[in-house]
Write a protein that holds these residues in place. Structure first.
Motif, PDB file in Angstrom:
ATOM      1  N   HIS A 159      37.508   3.775  21.088  1.00  0.00           N
ATOM      2  CA  HIS A 159      37.686   2.442  20.499  1.00  0.00           C
ATOM      3  C   HIS A 159      36.593   2.023  19.513  1.00  0.00           C
ATOM      4  O   HIS A 159      36.698   0.982  18.882  1.00  0.00           O
ATOM      5  CB  HIS A 159      37.771   1.390  21.613  1.00  0.00           C
ATOM      6  N   ARG A 267      31.888 -11.317  20.798  1.00  0.00           N
ATOM      7  CA  ARG A 267      31.020 -11.072  21.948  1.00  0.00           C
ATOM      8  C   ARG A 267      29.614 -11.132  21.387  1.00  0.00           C
ATOM      9  O   ARG A 267      29.390 -10.693  20.252  1.00  0.00           O
ATOM     10  CB  ARG A 267      31.246  -9.647  22.478  1.00  0.00           C
ATOM     11  N   TYR A 344      36.008 -18.465  26.156  1.00  0.00           N
ATOM     12  CA  TYR A 344      37.123 -19.409  26.025  1.00  0.00           C
ATOM     13  C   TYR A 344      38.426 -18.733  26.405  1.00  0.00           C
ATOM     14  O   TYR A 344      38.526 -17.510  26.377  1.00  0.00           O
ATOM     15  CB  TYR A 344      37.222 -19.901  24.579  1.00  0.00           C
ATOM     16  N   ASP A 366      31.769  -1.971  13.320  1.00  0.00           N
ATOM     17  CA  ASP A 366      32.768  -2.262  14.343  1.00  0.00           C
ATOM     18  C   ASP A 366      33.896  -1.239  14.229  1.00  0.00           C
ATOM     19  O   ASP A 366      34.345  -0.945  13.121  1.00  0.00           O
ATOM     20  CB  ASP A 366      33.336  -3.685  14.133  1.00  0.00           C
ATOM     21  N   MET A 368      37.113  -1.384  15.106  1.00  0.00           N
ATOM     22  CA  MET A 368      38.221  -2.046  14.428  1.00  0.00           C
ATOM     23  C   MET A 368      37.837  -3.498  14.176  1.00  0.00           C
ATOM     24  O   MET A 368      37.623  -3.933  13.075  1.00  0.00           O
ATOM     25  CB  MET A 368      39.502  -1.957  15.286  1.00  0.00           C
ATOM     26  N   VAL A 370      39.321  -6.842  16.519  1.00  0.00           N
ATOM     27  CA  VAL A 370      40.632  -7.475  16.641  1.00  0.00           C
ATOM     28  C   VAL A 370      40.573  -9.000  16.501  1.00  0.00           C
ATOM     29  O   VAL A 370      41.614  -9.628  16.341  1.00  0.00           O
ATOM     30  CB  VAL A 370      41.383  -7.078  17.935  1.00  0.00           C
ATOM     31  N   GLU A 374      43.484 -11.598  15.207  1.00  0.00           N
ATOM     32  CA  GLU A 374      43.849 -12.847  15.893  1.00  0.00           C
ATOM     33  C   GLU A 374      43.766 -14.017  14.906  1.00  0.00           C
ATOM     34  O   GLU A 374      44.653 -14.877  14.860  1.00  0.00           O
ATOM     35  CB  GLU A 374      42.917 -13.077  17.096  1.00  0.00           C
TER      36      GLU A 374
HETATM   37  P1  ADQ Z   1      35.030  -5.384  21.215  1.00  0.00           P
HETATM   38  O1  ADQ Z   1      33.715  -4.897  20.750  1.00  0.00           O
HETATM   39  O2  ADQ Z   1      35.035  -6.190  22.439  1.00  0.00           O
HETATM   40  O3  ADQ Z   1      36.087  -4.182  21.364  1.00  0.00           O
HETATM   41  P2  ADQ Z   1      36.796  -6.973  19.321  1.00  0.00           P
HETATM   42  O4  ADQ Z   1      37.775  -6.034  18.761  1.00  0.00           O
HETATM   43  O5  ADQ Z   1      36.218  -7.926  18.355  1.00  0.00           O
HETATM   44  O6  ADQ Z   1      35.561  -6.261  19.955  1.00  0.00           O
HETATM   45  O7  ADQ Z   1      37.499  -7.778  20.485  1.00  0.00           O
HETATM   46  C1  ADQ Z   1      36.880  -8.846  21.140  1.00  0.00           C
HETATM   47  C2  ADQ Z   1      37.881  -9.605  22.007  1.00  0.00           C
HETATM   48  O8  ADQ Z   1      37.139 -10.555  22.761  1.00  0.00           O
HETATM   49  C3  ADQ Z   1      38.920 -10.363  21.199  1.00  0.00           C
HETATM   50  O9  ADQ Z   1      40.177 -10.253  21.779  1.00  0.00           O
HETATM   51  C4  ADQ Z   1      38.421 -11.814  21.262  1.00  0.00           C
HETATM   52  O10 ADQ Z   1      39.445 -12.782  21.270  1.00  0.00           O
HETATM   53  C5  ADQ Z   1      37.661 -11.851  22.558  1.00  0.00           C
HETATM   54  N1  ADQ Z   1      36.572 -12.841  22.468  1.00  0.00           N
HETATM   55  C6  ADQ Z   1      35.552 -12.880  21.587  1.00  0.00           C
HETATM   56  N2  ADQ Z   1      34.789 -13.972  21.786  1.00  0.00           N
HETATM   57  C7  ADQ Z   1      35.337 -14.643  22.810  1.00  0.00           C
HETATM   58  C8  ADQ Z   1      35.016 -15.865  23.511  1.00  0.00           C
HETATM   59  N3  ADQ Z   1      33.953 -16.624  23.218  1.00  0.00           N
HETATM   60  N4  ADQ Z   1      35.809 -16.225  24.524  1.00  0.00           N
HETATM   61  C9  ADQ Z   1      36.879 -15.467  24.866  1.00  0.00           C
HETATM   62  N5  ADQ Z   1      37.230 -14.333  24.249  1.00  0.00           N
HETATM   63  C10 ADQ Z   1      36.467 -13.918  23.244  1.00  0.00           C
HETATM   64  C11 ADQ Z   1      36.099  -2.765  21.168  1.00  0.00           C
HETATM   65  C12 ADQ Z   1      35.588  -2.277  19.797  1.00  0.00           C
HETATM   66  C13 ADQ Z   1      36.362  -2.948  18.662  1.00  0.00           C
HETATM   67  C14 ADQ Z   1      37.864  -2.689  18.839  1.00  0.00           C
HETATM   68  C15 ADQ Z   1      38.315  -3.038  20.255  1.00  0.00           C
HETATM   69  C16 ADQ Z   1      39.746  -2.578  20.510  1.00  0.00           C
HETATM   70  O11 ADQ Z   1      34.185  -2.537  19.677  1.00  0.00           O
HETATM   71  O12 ADQ Z   1      35.937  -2.444  17.407  1.00  0.00           O
HETATM   72  O13 ADQ Z   1      38.579  -3.508  17.929  1.00  0.00           O
HETATM   73  O14 ADQ Z   1      37.497  -2.398  21.238  1.00  0.00           O
HETATM   74  O15 ADQ Z   1      39.896  -1.205  20.295  1.00  0.00           O
END
Ligand code: ADQ
Length: 454
Positions: A159, A267, A344, A366, A368, A370, A374
């Motif tokens: 990922h 995050r 949230y 990063d 991807m 996501v 969103e």
């Molecule tokens: P992540 O590094 O976790 O994932 P990302 O793809 O940005 O990164 O996804 C984060 C998720 O956490 C999103 O669904 C978002 O809505 C949620 N999130 C962020 N802040 C939040 C908050 N304050 N409260 C609740 N939810 C929150 C890893 C890789 C990425 C890849 C994904 C999927 O690092 O590059 O896109 O896996 O393969």
């Protein structure tokens, strides 16, 4: 054909009334319907001690098994906080300054991967089953599964970025880790650049033969393919369109009271570029006094890996920069940076996505990202400012693309976004929406499993 998913985490959590329910998240949503339909198992470390080691799910009419690989604190420290978070994560994101190559991490990683492999071998009794491992936590398990079951069908989805060969080879155990991955039949990554980096790593570090996108090594062939992940597009659309979200978005705009709202949602991780983004917003305010009082920047950061020192340090630095910016620029009725350090619900996030005029998604690297998808799905007329160092950037040329290390460029892009004509916003967002619709997460799972079957 049944399916066994192997991931760091299990897909269920205990609800307030004690029932086990599916957890929220793209991977769970994509794979639970497949497991329900085909049967099989989901194996993960399961941090919740209340989770039984093996349980049929759902309890009333089970379709598949959830299996927990219970880890001791020492195992968790070495395998997860050590090898995954302090070694593989920073190196894959080109952030060598956070890399801690402690051999004891690797030792624990080996033994924990062996335990995952044993759990798989225990669950999977037929060779026609598909086994799908997830992510950088499980690079070695495929090799042990393959040794015990030469005819197993093994896939792995990675990922995060697969870094350039010259960066990957910094890992003292690069060859051993690669050999683990090359026990798979199919390795999936988000974009072609990571495919090319993987192939180059196998060619140079192991002397493997490369034929197109297939690696031949040690008598086994591994295909490496790009399968860009998506989100649950329909669900996000529905949430964003609901009365609840519309009302919340409106309330947010009224509460902030500024003409423009710019958001950042991540995050709290050093790869996400939160600090440099805040500094760029500070530069924007320095360069554009006419905008004072008219723009709110709303940064939401969800706590992450809080036991790792670099993450604690990052939190302190972010607190400090937010304080500095607000201390310098805030005035009566205007707080330039609104910062929330908490998690949230997806409904709440949708309200932020909907209320925003622009999103600043500027990771330093990063796989991807996501959040990008969103925002595109939930927003109606805003502008996406996107780091060119994300997997998403390869797919979304209609975003304003920026180098996240270029503070002046980032600051200028905020102004460009706020001054963009409504027609241009619409044209760009329409094109972005159409790409994101095609990246649906269910389609991603089906696409990967079909390729594995082939
Ligand atoms: P992540 O590094 O976790 O994932 P990302 O793809 O940005 O990164 O996804 C984060 C998720 O956490 C999103 O669904 C978002 O809505 C949620 N999130 C962020 N802040 C939040 C908050 N304050 N409260 C609740 N939810 C929150 C890893 C890789 C990425 C890849 C994904 C999927 O690092 O590059 O896109 O896996 O393969």
């Amino acid at each position: 054909m049944s399916l066994t998913v192997v991931a760091n985490r299990v897909p269920i959590r205990q609800s307030d009334d004690g029932d086990w329910v599916p957890s929220v998240g793209g991977l769970t949503t994509a794979l639970l319907p497949v497991l329900r339909q085909r049967g099989g198992a989901w194996i993960g470390m399961g941090e919740d001690p209340a989770l039984p080691e093996r349980q049929p799910f759902p309890a009333d009419d089970p379709d598949f098994t959830v299996r927990r690989v219970p880890l001791s604190q020492d195992e968790l420290d070495g395998y997860y906080y050590g090898m995954a978070n302090r070694v593989l994560w920073p190196v894959s994101h080109y952030m060598i300054q956070h890399f801690e190559p402690n051999p004891s991490f690797m030792e624990t990683y080996r033994s924990v991967n062996q335990r995952f492999a044993d759990a798989v071998l225990d669950e999977v009794d037929r060779s026609d089953e598909q086994i799908w491992l997830q992510d950088y936590h499980l690079m070695l398990a495929p090799k042990w599964i393959r040794e015990a079951r030469p005819d197993a069908t093994l896939g792995h989805f990675w990922h995060i970025p697969w870094p350039a060969m010259e960066v990957f080879r910094i890992l003292p155990w690069a060859r051993e880790l690669l050999r683990g991955m090359l026990a798979c039949d199919l390795v999936g990554v988000h974009v072609q650049e990571y495919v090319d980096n993987f192939l180059e790593s196998a060619r140079v570090l192991l002397g493997a033969d490369i034929d197109g996108q297939t690696v031949h090594y040690n008598g086994h062939a591994t295909r490496v393919e790009a399968h860009p992940i998506g989100i649950e597009v329909d669900r996000f659309k529905q949430m964003a369109d609901s009365d609840e979200v519309r009302t919340k978005a409106k309330q947010l705009r009224e509460r902030l009271g500024t003409k423009h709202i710019v958001i950042g949602i991540d995050r709290l991780d050093y790869t996400k570029g939160v600090l440099s983004r805040l500094e760029a917003f500070e530069r924007f305010l320095e360069n554009n006094p006419a905008y004072h009082g008219t723009v709110s920047f709303y940064q939401i950061a969800t706590p992450s890996r809080t036991k790792v020192d670099t993450y604690q340090q990052l939190k302190r630095e972010v607190d400090e920069v937010v304080g500095r910016i607000n201390g310098q620029f805030a005035r009566d009725n205007w707080v330039p940076v609104n910062y929330r350090y908490r998690t949230y619900t997806q409904f709440e996030l949708c309200a932020f996505y909907r209320a925003a005029d622009a999103a600043l998604i500027t990771p330093l690297r990063d796989g991807m990202n996501v959040v990008t998808q969103e925002f595109i799905t939930a927003n109606q007329n805003g502008v996406l400012i996107l780091s060119e160092l994300t997997g998403a950037a390869y797919l979304l040329p209609e975003a304003i693309q920026v180098n996240p290390y270029d503070k002046d460029g980032l600051a200028a892009s905020i102004r460009t976004a706020l001054e963009m004509s409504p027609e241009e916003r619409t044209t760009r967002l329409t094109a972005l929406k159409s790409t994101v619709e095609g990246l649906d997460v269910q389609r991603w799972a089906r696409g990967f499993l079909d390729a594995l079957h082939a």
